[in-house]
Design a protein around this motif. Structure first.
Motif, mmCIF file in Angstrom:
data_model
loop_
_atom_site.group_PDB
_atom_site.id
_atom_site.type_symbol
_atom_site.label_atom_id
_atom_site.label_comp_id
_atom_site.label_asym_id
_atom_site.label_seq_id
_atom_site.Cartn_x
_atom_site.Cartn_y
_atom_site.Cartn_z
ATOM 1 N N GLY A 163 -6.811 4.263 -5.586
ATOM 2 C CA GLY A 163 -6.398 3.844 -6.956
ATOM 3 C C GLY A 163 -5.477 2.392 -6.802
ATOM 4 O O GLY A 163 -5.023 2.065 -7.873
ATOM 5 N N VAL A 164 -6.105 1.521 -5.691
ATOM 6 C CA VAL A 164 -5.413 0.230 -5.743
ATOM 7 C C VAL A 164 -6.078 -0.707 -4.828
ATOM 8 O O VAL A 164 -6.564 -0.217 -3.917
ATOM 9 C CB VAL A 164 -3.808 0.355 -5.213
ATOM 10 C CG1 VAL A 164 -3.980 0.889 -3.671
ATOM 11 C CG2 VAL A 164 -3.007 -0.970 -5.425
ATOM 12 N N GLU A 165 -6.106 -1.854 -5.173
ATOM 13 C CA GLU A 165 -6.686 -3.120 -4.373
ATOM 14 C C GLU A 165 -5.994 -4.336 -4.478
ATOM 15 O O GLU A 165 -5.041 -4.373 -5.392
ATOM 16 C CB GLU A 165 -8.229 -2.991 -4.966
ATOM 17 C CG GLU A 165 -8.323 -3.713 -6.340
ATOM 18 C CD GLU A 165 -9.776 -3.975 -6.668
ATOM 19 O OE1 GLU A 165 -10.784 -3.160 -6.094
ATOM 20 O OE2 GLU A 165 -10.156 -4.691 -7.884
ATOM 21 N N THR A 193 1.183 -9.374 -0.279
ATOM 22 C CA THR A 193 -0.067 -9.390 -0.874
ATOM 23 C C THR A 193 -0.035 -10.218 -2.203
ATOM 24 O O THR A 193 1.067 -10.091 -2.869
ATOM 25 C CB THR A 193 -0.469 -7.888 -0.817
ATOM 26 O OG1 THR A 193 -1.832 -7.923 -1.366
ATOM 27 C CG2 THR A 193 0.413 -7.210 -1.918
ATOM 28 N N THR A 194 -1.240 -10.734 -2.485
ATOM 29 C CA THR A 194 -1.204 -11.360 -3.828
ATOM 30 C C THR A 194 -2.501 -10.661 -4.799
ATOM 31 O O THR A 194 -3.504 -10.328 -4.061
ATOM 32 C CB THR A 194 -1.321 -12.857 -3.896
ATOM 33 O OG1 THR A 194 -1.361 -13.466 -5.259
ATOM 34 C CG2 THR A 194 -2.873 -13.129 -3.022
ATOM 35 N N GLY A 195 -2.527 -10.641 -5.801
ATOM 36 C CA GLY A 195 -3.457 -10.067 -6.700
ATOM 37 C C GLY A 195 -3.471 -8.716 -6.582
ATOM 38 O O GLY A 195 -4.600 -7.719 -6.713
ATOM 39 N N VAL A 295 -2.765 -1.746 1.778
ATOM 40 C CA VAL A 295 -3.806 -1.520 0.446
ATOM 41 C C VAL A 295 -5.212 -1.900 1.127
ATOM 42 O O VAL A 295 -5.142 -2.898 1.758
ATOM 43 C CB VAL A 295 -3.423 -1.886 -0.669
ATOM 44 C CG1 VAL A 295 -1.922 -1.188 -1.170
ATOM 45 C CG2 VAL A 295 -3.222 -3.417 -0.671
ATOM 46 N N PRO A 296 -6.272 -1.585 0.303
ATOM 47 C CA PRO A 296 -7.605 -2.283 0.418
ATOM 48 C C PRO A 296 -7.561 -3.452 -0.121
ATOM 49 O O PRO A 296 -7.028 -3.763 -1.398
ATOM 50 C CB PRO A 296 -8.453 -1.246 -0.419
ATOM 51 C CG PRO A 296 -7.817 -0.109 -0.312
ATOM 52 C CD PRO A 296 -6.447 -0.335 -0.427
ATOM 53 N N VAL A 394 -11.344 -3.674 7.293
ATOM 54 C CA VAL A 394 -11.321 -2.055 7.304
ATOM 55 C C VAL A 394 -10.053 -1.712 6.900
ATOM 56 O O VAL A 394 -9.156 -1.801 7.926
ATOM 57 C CB VAL A 394 -12.130 -1.526 8.515
ATOM 58 C CG1 VAL A 394 -12.304 0.046 8.062
ATOM 59 C CG2 VAL A 394 -13.511 -2.185 8.482
ATOM 60 N N TYR A 395 -9.959 -0.849 5.762
ATOM 61 C CA TYR A 395 -8.442 -0.136 5.707
ATOM 62 C C TYR A 395 -8.211 0.776 6.841
ATOM 63 O O TYR A 395 -9.091 1.740 7.270
ATOM 64 C CB TYR A 395 -8.533 0.368 4.356
ATOM 65 C CG TYR A 395 -7.408 1.179 3.881
ATOM 66 C CD1 TYR A 395 -6.286 0.669 3.451
ATOM 67 C CD2 TYR A 395 -7.077 2.754 4.116
ATOM 68 C CE1 TYR A 395 -4.974 0.930 3.078
ATOM 69 C CE2 TYR A 395 -5.977 3.286 3.676
ATOM 70 C CZ TYR A 395 -4.980 2.421 3.315
ATOM 71 O OH TYR A 395 -3.809 3.103 2.934
#
Length: 414
Positions: A163-165, A193-195, A295-296, A394-395
Motif C-alpha cells: 500500500g505504498v510506493e 525518499t522522495t515522492g 518501500v518499493p 527489488v524490494y
C-alpha cells in the motif's frame, strides 16, 4: 506473375516434417516463426506491412499486430521468441489472414511453426515466463530488458501489497578526514525518499530508525549529530507518528490516501565523527555503504562521496544480496555469500567535484551535499563520487558499494 520475397521462399518446414518435433532447438523454432509469419503477413491482400493496415484488414488488435511485426523483425531468433505474443494470439491472426485471402498452404506452415512454439513453452520450459527467463541469459541486451520488466512487475506487486510506493530512494555517504585521528574518517550521511505515496487506506508503513531520547547520552558515538534537511525538500514533509517501542523509534506513515499528487519527502541526515577508518581491522576489511529501501521505489540512487585521497586507488565493488528470510547481510560474513545475486548494474564514477551530482527527482540534492560540505568545512571541488543508480530495485534486496581496504601494516610496506 506472382512475385515471391526471400522471406516467402525460405520456409523452414515442409508438410512432411513434424511441427512438434521435440528435438527442435529454440533457435529453429524462432527462425520458423520469423519466416512463416512474415510470409503470411506480406501476402495479406491490398495491405502494407504497417500495423494499422493489417489490423484493419484482418479485424484484429493493432497492438498485437505491432508486437508481431517488431518480433519477426528482430535480428536474432531468441529475441523473437521472448518478444512475440503468445501462441493463441498468433493463431488468431493467422486464421484471420487465411480468411482475407492468404494462401492456405502458407498459413498452415505458420500454424505448424506456432504449434512448435507452443510445445517449446509447455514441454521444454513449462511456462512462458520460465522460457523467457532461461533464454534471456544468452543475450546481454535481452537479459537486461527481461530483468527490467521483471523488476517492474515486482515493484507494482509489492506496492499494491504494502500500500505504498515512492519515486526515489536516496542514500548518500560523505567521507572526510577526521579532525582528531590521523587514520579516522568522519562520516556524513543522507538517507530517505522522495515522492512517497500511500496507496491503500487499510495499511500502515513503519520506518524504524533513530535513537530513543533516553538512550541518546549512552549511545556508542555520543558526538553523533542529527542534521536538518527539511529546507531542501521538494514535497511536503512526510507526516509521521513517532513512538518508542522496545528500545527503538518507530515512525508510522499513514496519511489520508490522496490522488497522484499526494506525495511526500522523508530525508534524514547524520554526521558521525570518526565513524570509519582508512585501514582494515581483524575481520573487518571492507568499507562503504549498504542500503535496503524500506518501500518499493522506482529508482535507487546510492552515492559514496570521498574527499581527497580517501580510498584512492581502490576500485569499489557492487554487491547485491537477497535478504529475504535472513535480514540484512554482513558483507564480510562468508555464510551470506550464498545470498549474493548476479547483476548487470554497475558503479559509475562521476569525476572530480560534486558539480554533476544532480538527481532529477531531488532538485535540491546538490544543495544538500553542499550543506554537508559546509558542515565538514571542505570545498565541493575536493571530492569524487561513486554512484549506483538502479531502476526498480527489488524490494528486500540489499545493495552495497564496497571498498576493500588494506591493513595499516600493508600500507606501510607498500
Amino acid at each position: 506473375m506472382e512475385l515471391r520475397t526471400k522471406a516467402q521462399q525460405e520456409t523452414p518446414m515442409t508438410p512432411e516434417q513434424s511441427p512438434t518435433d521435440p528435438n527442435q532447438s529454440p533457435q529453429s523454432v524462432g527462425d520458423g516463426l520469423r519466416t512463416t509469419i512474415g510470409c503470411v503477413l506480406r501476402e495479406v491482400p491490398s495491405c502494407s506491412m504497417r500495423p494499422t493496415d493489417i489490423s484493419r484488414r484482418l479485424d484484429v488488435s493493432r497492438v498485437m499486430v505491432g508486437r508481431v511485426l517488431r518480433a519477426i523483425e528482430k535480428s536474432g531468433s531468441i529475441e523473437t521468441l521472448t518478444s512475440i505474443p503468445g501462441p493463441e494470439t498468433l493463431r488468431q491472426i493467422m486464421r484471420a489472414a487465411e480468411v482475407s485471402g492468404v494462401s492456405s498452404g502458407h498459413v498452415q506452415l505458420a500454424i505448424w511453426a506456432i504449434d512448435s512454439f507452443d510445445h517449446l513453452i509447455r514441454d521444454q520450459f513449462g511456462t512462458r515466463a520460465a522460457m523467457s527467463a532461461a533464454l534471456s541469459v544468452e543475450h546481454a541486451d535481452q537479459r537486461e530488458r527481461f530483468e527490467q520488466a521483471s523488476r517492474y512487475q515486482a515493484f507494482k506487486g509489492m506496492s499494491q501489497v504494502l500500500g505504498v510506493e515512492s519515486k526515489l530512494w536516496l542514500t548518500c555517504m560523505m567521507m572526510t578526514p577526521s579532525k582528531t585521528s590521523e587514520d579516522g574518517i568522519d562520516v556524513s550521511t543522507i538517507h530517505g525518499t522522495t515522492g512517497l505515496r500511500r496507496l491503500r487506506p487499510d495499511t500502515m508503513v513503519n520506518f524504524v530508525y533513530g535513537t530513543p531520547p533516553k538512550y541518546v547520552s549512552g549511545r556508542h558515538i555520543p558526538e553523533r549529530l542529527d542534521l536538518d534537511l527539511s529546507p531542501y525538500f521538494s514535497n511536503t514533509p512526510a507526516p509521521l507518528d513517532v513512538v518508542e517501542e522496545n528500545g527503538q523509534i518507530v515512525n508510522t506513515f499513514a496519511p489520508k490516501v490522496g490522488g497522484k499528487d499526494a506525495t511526500y519527502d522523508m530525508f534524514a541526515g547524520v554526521h558521525v565523527p570518526n565513524g570509519s577508518n582508512r585501514f582494515a581491522a581483524p575481520g573487518r576489511t571492507c568499507r562503504g555503504t549498504v542500503v535496503i529501501p524500506d518501500v518499493p521505489v522506482v529508482t535507487l540512487v546510492s552515492d559514496v562521496i570521498l574527499h581527497g585521497d580517501i580510498f584512492e586507488g581502490i576500485t569499489p565493488e557492487l554487491l547485491v544480496y537477497n535478504t529475504m528470510g535472513k535480514g540484512g547481510a554482513d558483507i564480510e560474513d562468508p555464510k551470506r555469500f550464498i545470498d549474493r545475486v548476479d547483476t548487470n548494474d554497475e558503479i559509475v564514477e562521476i569525476g572530480r567535484g560534486i558539480f554533476e551530482i544532480g538527481i532529477q527527482e531531488v532538485p535540491k540534492y546538490e544543495l544538500m551535499v553542499n550543506y554537508l560540505c559546509e558542515r565538514t568545512c571542505y570545498s565541493p571541488k575536493d571530492f569524487r563520487v561513486h554512484r549506483v543508480q538502479i531502476q526498480y530495485p527489488v524490494y528486500g534486496f540489499q545493495y552495497a558499494i564496497v571498498y576493500k581496504v588494506p591493513s595499516s601494516e600493508d600500507q606501510s610496506n607498500s
